[in-house]
Design an enzyme around this catalytic site. Structure first.
Site, mmCIF file in Angstrom:
data_model
loop_
_atom_site.group_PDB
_atom_site.id
_atom_site.type_symbol
_atom_site.label_atom_id
_atom_site.label_comp_id
_atom_site.label_asym_id
_atom_site.label_seq_id
_atom_site.Cartn_x
_atom_site.Cartn_y
_atom_site.Cartn_z
ATOM 1 N N LEU A 115 -1.494 0.265 -7.708
ATOM 2 C CA LEU A 115 -0.019 0.265 -7.590
ATOM 3 C C LEU A 115 0.395 1.616 -7.236
ATOM 4 O O LEU A 115 -0.169 2.639 -7.206
ATOM 5 C CB LEU A 115 0.457 0.069 -9.001
ATOM 6 C CG LEU A 115 0.197 1.102 -10.146
ATOM 7 C CD1 LEU A 115 1.066 1.860 -10.165
ATOM 8 C CD2 LEU A 115 -0.278 0.208 -11.420
ATOM 9 N N CYS A 134 6.955 -3.617 2.366
ATOM 10 C CA CYS A 134 6.139 -4.568 2.061
ATOM 11 C C CYS A 134 6.429 -5.976 2.682
ATOM 12 O O CYS A 134 6.342 -7.200 2.238
ATOM 13 C CB CYS A 134 6.599 -5.221 0.372
ATOM 14 S SG CYS A 134 6.159 -3.498 -0.675
ATOM 15 N N TYR A 148 4.879 3.007 1.871
ATOM 16 C CA TYR A 148 5.000 4.506 2.143
ATOM 17 C C TYR A 148 4.322 5.069 0.801
ATOM 18 O O TYR A 148 4.921 4.698 -0.334
ATOM 19 C CB TYR A 148 6.512 5.010 2.361
ATOM 20 C CG TYR A 148 6.393 6.553 2.630
ATOM 21 C CD1 TYR A 148 5.783 7.479 3.485
ATOM 22 C CD2 TYR A 148 7.113 6.920 1.358
ATOM 23 C CE1 TYR A 148 6.051 8.409 3.415
ATOM 24 C CE2 TYR A 148 7.302 8.391 1.320
ATOM 25 C CZ TYR A 148 6.848 9.230 2.215
ATOM 26 O OH TYR A 148 6.837 10.668 2.201
ATOM 27 N N HIS A 149 3.767 6.416 1.070
ATOM 28 C CA HIS A 149 3.142 7.134 0.088
ATOM 29 C C HIS A 149 3.654 8.296 0.382
ATOM 30 O O HIS A 149 3.587 9.041 1.609
ATOM 31 C CB HIS A 149 1.722 7.058 -0.276
ATOM 32 C CG HIS A 149 1.130 5.540 -0.419
ATOM 33 N ND1 HIS A 149 1.578 4.927 -1.735
ATOM 34 C CD2 HIS A 149 0.177 4.928 0.046
ATOM 35 C CE1 HIS A 149 0.933 3.740 -1.712
ATOM 36 N NE2 HIS A 149 0.153 3.724 -0.576
ATOM 37 N N LEU A 206 2.562 -3.194 -5.243
ATOM 38 C CA LEU A 206 1.135 -3.374 -5.730
ATOM 39 C C LEU A 206 0.486 -3.940 -4.350
ATOM 40 O O LEU A 206 1.236 -4.562 -3.613
ATOM 41 C CB LEU A 206 1.151 -4.670 -6.740
ATOM 42 C CG LEU A 206 1.255 -4.165 -8.125
ATOM 43 C CD1 LEU A 206 2.664 -3.809 -8.638
ATOM 44 C CD2 LEU A 206 0.885 -5.399 -9.416
ATOM 45 N N ARG A 219 -6.294 -3.201 1.898
ATOM 46 C CA ARG A 219 -5.852 -3.799 0.732
ATOM 47 C C ARG A 219 -5.032 -4.930 1.126
ATOM 48 O O ARG A 219 -4.748 -5.471 2.344
ATOM 49 C CB ARG A 219 -4.801 -2.889 -0.116
ATOM 50 C CG ARG A 219 -3.635 -2.288 0.836
ATOM 51 C CD ARG A 219 -2.598 -1.519 -0.051
ATOM 52 N NE ARG A 219 -1.666 -1.112 1.123
ATOM 53 C CZ ARG A 219 -0.735 -1.696 1.731
ATOM 54 N NH1 ARG A 219 -0.501 -3.071 1.370
ATOM 55 N NH2 ARG A 219 -0.031 -0.968 2.368
ATOM 56 N N GLY A 220 -4.307 -5.714 -0.049
ATOM 57 C CA GLY A 220 -3.589 -6.959 0.334
ATOM 58 C C GLY A 220 -1.953 -6.330 0.468
ATOM 59 O O GLY A 220 -1.612 -5.298 0.376
#
Length: 218
Positions: A152, A169, A77-78, A139, A71-72
């Site tokens: 997102l 980020c 963190y998730h 995002l 991804r960009g």
């Protein structure tokens, strides 16, 4: 495409690698007539690096796995209590440019938060959504042959400590927040998910939604 149909999958807790591989497969195999889908889910604890991710933004990951994604964006963190939404959209068919797509997604998040009496804003130079200067939603999209995947992440009610192990980020010292810290009263992640899907359908121009099976091909 004002009458377009949006398929919605509520997937629960899914390993990052499983969801990522399913997104790639869906995007690679979809046809010009394939309906767009969004997937709403949570991940077990994981750090993900974007394509341009720099190692110096990953400070002390500890026992949380790190995955290099396509991804960009930089590292994020998730974890459980964070609502992730992956957007498998035919962007070319929708007729949006990338900047407009990002703006529409950000506005969807802003409107969800407004429905909880929380004032949020987007920043032109730093994609995402912020409350009182702290980031509440991130995002990170990938667009391949005019079709998007990834999406997102909205912090709902989670452990924010792992964000201190990274420069979120790519911004050193960026403050992170979550709905549980800015919304008065209890929050049900299922209700947040329902409000998000409504706002995304509205802002992306879908007239209809269809709830699909709560499963993805593994």
């Amino acid at each position: 495409m004002s009458a377009a149909l949006l398929g919605v999958r509520e997937l629960g807790l899914v390993e990052y690698q499983t969801a990522w591989q399913a997104m790639q497969r869906f995007t690679n195999e979809r046809l010009p007539v394939t309906a767009d889908e969004i997937w709403l889910l949570q991940h077990p604890p994981v750090f993900t690096q974007g394509q341009a991710g720099k190692a110096e933004h990953l400070l002390l990951p500890g026992d949380i796995p790190v995955i290099q994604a396509d991804r960009g964006g930089q590292v994020t963190y998730h974890g459980p209590g964070q609502l992730v939404c992956y957007l498998m959209l035919d962007v070319r068919r929708l007729g949006f440019g990338v900047r407009e797509l990002v703006s529409r997604i950000e506005q969807s998040l802003i409107d969800v938060l407004a429905s909880y009496d929380v004032q949020a804003v987007a920043k032109p130079d730093a994609p995402g959504v912020y409350v009182n200067g702290a980031k509440i939603a991130s995002l990170g999209l990938r667009i391949r042959n005019g079709r998007s995947f990834h999406g997102l992440a909205l912090n709902v009610d989670m452990d924010l400590e792992p964000f201190q192990r990274i420069n979120p980020c790519g911004y050193a010292g960026l403050a992170m927040t979550q709905m549980a810290d800015v919304v008065a009263g209890p929050i049900a992640l299922s209700e947040v998910s329902a409000r998000l899907r409504e706002q995304l359908a509205k802002h992306l121009g879908y007239a209809q939604q269809q709830t699909l099976a709560s499963a993805i091909e593994r």
